[in-house]
Design a protein around this motif. Sequence first.
Motif: not given
Length: 241
Positions: A45-46, A93
């Motif tokens: 995930r950014q 992330a």
Amino acid sequence: MEPATLPYCGAAPLPAEILLRWNLDPLLLLVLGAGYVIFRQMGARQGALVAGFAVLAVLFVSPLCALSSALFSARTVHHVLLITLAAPLIALALPRRSGGLAMWTIVHAVVLWAWHAPAAYAFALAHDAGYALMQVTLLGTAICFWRAVVSASAPAAGAALLGTMMQMGLLGALLTFAGRAIYAWHWTTTQPWGLSPLEDQQLAGLVMWVPGGGAYLLAALYLAGAWMRTREDATAGPVPA
């Protein structure tokens, strides 16, 4: 007198020049960029990934890198932020992957202690390849540890976090109460910063012992609180209409 071989982050800086000592090594910047792209391709995930790599940029690009050539305490701050801030952000992330909690708890502890052996530490500062190996193994095992933590049950994750807190606290206590400076690399680099080598080592031990160990304690308490709230909600059952 400087050590005969310069560490990756360069010669130990003087206080007057520290703000000018940014590390803009093209290979480092390439590695950071490639690492970000690889993790994104893994489905990371950014938001958390950007935050994690921002911490890495501060650690390796900012003057903290140069300061760690002068002070063992700065090196300890560097490592604490690497494994308790950058690593969990990157782990959060990444897609979850269960299993391996006990193994990564042990492996990460072994890697942490191994690199704080005086001979291993001197090797890392004397050779760029050794420095890269130190950072990659610390960060890599920490990411795997935190990834296992976030994927495990709350009791198991809490036990792993408390165990890691205890071993880090023990290492910090040993450095604090060693009674003599054991890292020859810093015997001649701390004085311009107003610290003797022993005082620098004691400060490093306290950093590892208190904020370093405290990061794992806070994570364990957070997980325990979330787990208790979940159990209370499950016990209470649905709210009557």
